[in-house]
Structures are given as C-alpha cells and as structure tokens.
Design a protein around this motif. Structure first.
Motif, short mmCIF file in Angstrom:
data_model
loop_
_atom_site.label_atom_id
_atom_site.label_comp_id
_atom_site.label_asym_id
_atom_site.label_seq_id
_atom_site.Cartn_x
_atom_site.Cartn_y
_atom_site.Cartn_z
N ASN A 16 0.73 -1.15 64.49
CA ASN A 16 0.45 -1.37 63.07
C ASN A 16 -0.99 -1.01 62.72
O ASN A 16 -1.25 -0.51 61.64
N ARG A 17 -1.91 -1.27 63.64
CA ARG A 17 -3.30 -0.91 63.39
C ARG A 17 -3.44 0.60 63.24
O ARG A 17 -4.21 1.09 62.41
N LEU A 18 -2.71 1.33 64.07
CA LEU A 18 -2.76 2.79 63.96
C LEU A 18 -2.14 3.27 62.66
O LEU A 18 -2.63 4.20 62.02
N THR A 19 -1.05 2.64 62.26
CA THR A 19 -0.34 3.08 61.07
C THR A 19 -1.04 2.65 59.79
O THR A 19 -1.23 3.44 58.87
N PHE A 20 -1.42 1.40 59.70
CA PHE A 20 -1.91 0.84 58.44
C PHE A 20 -3.41 0.60 58.42
O PHE A 20 -3.97 0.34 57.36
N GLY A 21 -4.08 0.70 59.54
CA GLY A 21 -5.50 0.36 59.61
C GLY A 21 -6.41 1.53 59.30
O GLY A 21 -7.32 1.82 60.06
N ARG A 22 -6.13 2.21 58.20
CA ARG A 22 -6.97 3.34 57.81
C ARG A 22 -7.50 3.13 56.40
O ARG A 22 -6.90 2.43 55.60
N THR A 23 -8.62 3.76 56.12
CA THR A 23 -9.21 3.62 54.80
C THR A 23 -8.41 4.45 53.79
O THR A 23 -7.62 5.32 54.16
N LYS A 24 -8.64 4.19 52.53
CA LYS A 24 -7.94 4.92 51.48
C LYS A 24 -8.28 6.41 51.55
O LYS A 24 -7.40 7.26 51.38
N ALA A 25 -9.53 6.73 51.82
CA ALA A 25 -9.95 8.13 51.92
C ALA A 25 -9.23 8.83 53.07
O ALA A 25 -8.80 9.99 52.93
N GLU A 26 -9.07 8.16 54.21
CA GLU A 26 -8.36 8.75 55.34
C GLU A 26 -6.89 8.99 54.99
O GLU A 26 -6.32 10.03 55.34
N ARG A 27 -6.27 8.03 54.31
CA ARG A 27 -4.87 8.20 53.91
C ARG A 27 -4.72 9.36 52.95
O ARG A 27 -3.79 10.17 53.06
N GLN A 28 -5.65 9.48 51.98
CA GLN A 28 -5.58 10.56 51.01
C GLN A 28 -5.78 11.92 51.68
O GLN A 28 -5.11 12.89 51.35
N THR A 29 -6.70 11.99 52.63
CA THR A 29 -6.95 13.23 53.34
C THR A 29 -5.71 13.67 54.11
O THR A 29 -5.31 14.83 54.06
N THR A 30 -5.09 12.73 54.79
CA THR A 30 -3.88 13.04 55.54
C THR A 30 -2.77 13.49 54.62
O THR A 30 -2.05 14.46 54.90
N GLN A 31 -2.62 12.84 53.49
CA GLN A 31 -1.57 13.21 52.53
C GLN A 31 -1.82 14.61 51.96
O GLN A 31 -0.90 15.40 51.82
N LYS A 32 -3.09 14.93 51.66
CA LYS A 32 -3.42 16.26 51.15
C LYS A 32 -3.12 17.33 52.18
O LYS A 32 -2.61 18.41 51.85
N GLU A 33 -3.42 17.04 53.46
CA GLU A 33 -3.13 18.00 54.52
C GLU A 33 -1.62 18.22 54.64
O GLU A 33 -1.16 19.35 54.82
N ARG A 34 -0.84 17.13 54.55
CA ARG A 34 0.62 17.25 54.60
C ARG A 34 1.14 18.08 53.43
O ARG A 34 1.99 18.95 53.61
N ASP A 35 0.64 17.79 52.23
CA ASP A 35 1.08 18.52 51.04
C ASP A 35 0.71 20.01 51.15
O ASP A 35 1.51 20.88 50.79
N ARG A 36 -0.49 20.28 51.63
CA ARG A 36 -0.95 21.67 51.77
C ARG A 36 -0.05 22.41 52.76
O ARG A 36 0.34 23.56 52.54
N GLY A 37 0.29 21.75 53.87
CA GLY A 37 1.16 22.37 54.87
C GLY A 37 2.55 22.61 54.33
O GLY A 37 3.16 23.66 54.59
#
Length: 62
Positions: free
Chosen positions: A26-47
C-alpha cells in the motif's frame, strides 16, 4: 521430539507478517505525492496517445 509451539503466538506472528506485506504494498501504491501521481498519469496518457497515433485504420474498401 519436535519443538513445542504456541499456536496462538504462531498465528499472530503469521498475521502480523502478512499485514506488514500488505502495508508495504500500500505504501508503494498510495504513498506518493500528488505531483508524482500527476506525472505518472501524464506519462501513461502520453504513451497511450502515441500508441493510438501509430494504429492503422481498419477501413474497408467494399
């Protein structure tokens, strides 16, 4: 002869170890900052957009 084991303590130790594994996951899944989550989502969307851009059309010429 085998070692005498308190089954209640063994069960509690097993449950505690399982809870620790779940907490680590759960720490790996949910223990991220909002900026990290947004960056990951943008990378997924771009891909996904890049993959969609490389698709061939399924146009039929009948």
């Amino acid at each position: 002869m085998g070692e005498i084991v308190n089954l209640n303590k063994a069960r509690k130790a097993r449950d505690k170890a399982e809870a620790k594994r779940t907490a680590d996951a759960n720490r790996l899944t949910f223990g991220r900052t909002k900026a990290e989550r947004q960056t990951t989502q943008k990378e997924r969307d771009r891909g996904a957009a890049r993959l969609d851009g490389h698709r061939l059309d399924d146009a039929k010429d009948d």
